[in-house]
Design an enzyme around this catalytic site. Sequence first.
Site, PDB file in Angstrom:
ATOM      1  N   ASP A  10       9.244   4.985   9.896  1.00 19.98           N
ATOM      2  CA  ASP A  10       9.039   5.821   8.710  1.00 19.98           C
ATOM      3  C   ASP A  10       8.550   7.185   9.164  1.00 19.98           C
ATOM      4  O   ASP A  10       8.714   7.559  10.336  1.00 19.98           O
ATOM      5  CB  ASP A  10       8.093   5.149   7.704  1.00 19.98           C
ATOM      6  CG  ASP A  10       6.669   4.974   8.241  1.00 19.98           C
ATOM      7  OD1 ASP A  10       6.378   5.458   9.361  1.00 19.98           O
ATOM      8  OD2 ASP A  10       5.840   4.363   7.542  1.00 19.98           O
ATOM      9  N   TYR A  40      11.823  -2.805  -4.780  1.00 20.45           N
ATOM     10  CA  TYR A  40      11.523  -1.499  -4.190  1.00 20.45           C
ATOM     11  C   TYR A  40      12.704  -0.543  -4.382  1.00 20.45           C
ATOM     12  O   TYR A  40      13.857  -0.968  -4.415  1.00 20.45           O
ATOM     13  CB  TYR A  40      11.286  -1.621  -2.681  1.00 20.45           C
ATOM     14  CG  TYR A  40      10.109  -2.451  -2.270  1.00 20.45           C
ATOM     15  CD1 TYR A  40       8.848  -1.875  -2.073  1.00 20.45           C
ATOM     16  CD2 TYR A  40      10.251  -3.813  -2.032  1.00 20.45           C
ATOM     17  CE1 TYR A  40       7.768  -2.644  -1.670  1.00 20.45           C
ATOM     18  CE2 TYR A  40       9.171  -4.589  -1.630  1.00 20.45           C
ATOM     19  CZ  TYR A  40       7.937  -3.999  -1.443  1.00 20.45           C
ATOM     20  OH  TYR A  40       6.866  -4.768  -1.045  1.00 20.45           O
ATOM     21  N   ARG A  51      10.409  -0.943   5.872  1.00 17.65           N
ATOM     22  CA  ARG A  51      10.587  -0.078   7.048  1.00 17.65           C
ATOM     23  C   ARG A  51      11.470  -0.754   8.095  1.00 17.65           C
ATOM     24  O   ARG A  51      12.331  -0.121   8.712  1.00 17.65           O
ATOM     25  CB  ARG A  51       9.230   0.248   7.678  1.00 17.65           C
ATOM     26  CG  ARG A  51       8.422   1.261   6.891  1.00 17.65           C
ATOM     27  CD  ARG A  51       7.114   1.550   7.591  1.00 17.65           C
ATOM     28  NE  ARG A  51       6.191   0.416   7.539  1.00 17.65           N
ATOM     29  CZ  ARG A  51       5.483  -0.021   8.563  1.00 17.65           C
ATOM     30  NH1 ARG A  51       5.620   0.525   9.749  1.00 17.65           N
ATOM     31  NH2 ARG A  51       4.637  -1.023   8.407  1.00 17.65           N
ATOM     32  N   ASP A 107       1.906   0.518   2.277  1.00 16.82           N
ATOM     33  CA  ASP A 107       1.616   1.531   3.283  1.00 16.82           C
ATOM     34  C   ASP A 107       1.118   2.813   2.613  1.00 16.82           C
ATOM     35  O   ASP A 107       1.457   3.090   1.454  1.00 16.82           O
ATOM     36  CB  ASP A 107       2.875   1.858   4.094  1.00 16.82           C
ATOM     37  CG  ASP A 107       3.319   0.699   4.978  1.00 16.82           C
ATOM     38  OD1 ASP A 107       2.451  -0.106   5.358  1.00 16.82           O
ATOM     39  OD2 ASP A 107       4.523   0.616   5.284  1.00 16.82           O
TER      40      ASP A 107
END
Length: 238
Positions: A90, A76, A182, A48
């Site tokens: 987000d 992550y 997310r 993203d």
Amino acid sequence: MNFIDGEILAIDKPHGWTSFDAVKRLRGELSRRLGLRKIKVGHAGTLDPLATGVMLVCTGRATRRIEELQAGVKEYIAEIALGATTPSFDLETEIDARYPTEHISEELVRSTLRQFTGAISQIPPAYSACKVDGKRAYDLARKGREVNLKPKTLVIDEIELLSYSQESITIRVVCSKGTYIRALARDIGTALGSGGHLTALRRTRVGDFSIDRCLTMPQATELIKTVTLEFPENYTPQ
């Protein structure tokens, strides 16, 4: 380097860039350096715009490996704000609801995170690249259209709590292809009874490629400009 036979560049995607932005920039630099109007360049795994970190860019015949590279395990580091939700899960959209967080303890967070390891079912975000009737879900969501996506089964190998407060947590996640961090932030917030949304995301590993092996975009463009080039046999630059 032989960009036509194929190279894999591990890039640290900058904040605010789409994955396509990064590919377009590198494709342009390669075209100029090689004297070609067109050269195949693609990426293995979208990030993203608000996320940073490992993005693998493949050139030439190495684009045939994109599917293989996308299948690699991802790692992550994610920051999740508790006590509020957003439609995109987000910071792309504004907060749409707030919830109490006084009941949240570190022990509650740790026990809740354990519920999300192993094979889980996850509904992708409406603001995602998933297709609905041939159209990207995020295009429909941004137009205010209702988006109904089916749950997907994925695997989360590890979740580690790195920092905790009643207002936010930071976690390390090791997961399979197709995991939306997310959506994980949304689901963790729901499980905690506080709501939650992602405030920062950094991908630190894709398969065997870790963040410490990545080039910044300036380093990658400088490499393309200065590296010694190799060409396939009987190839003449245009």
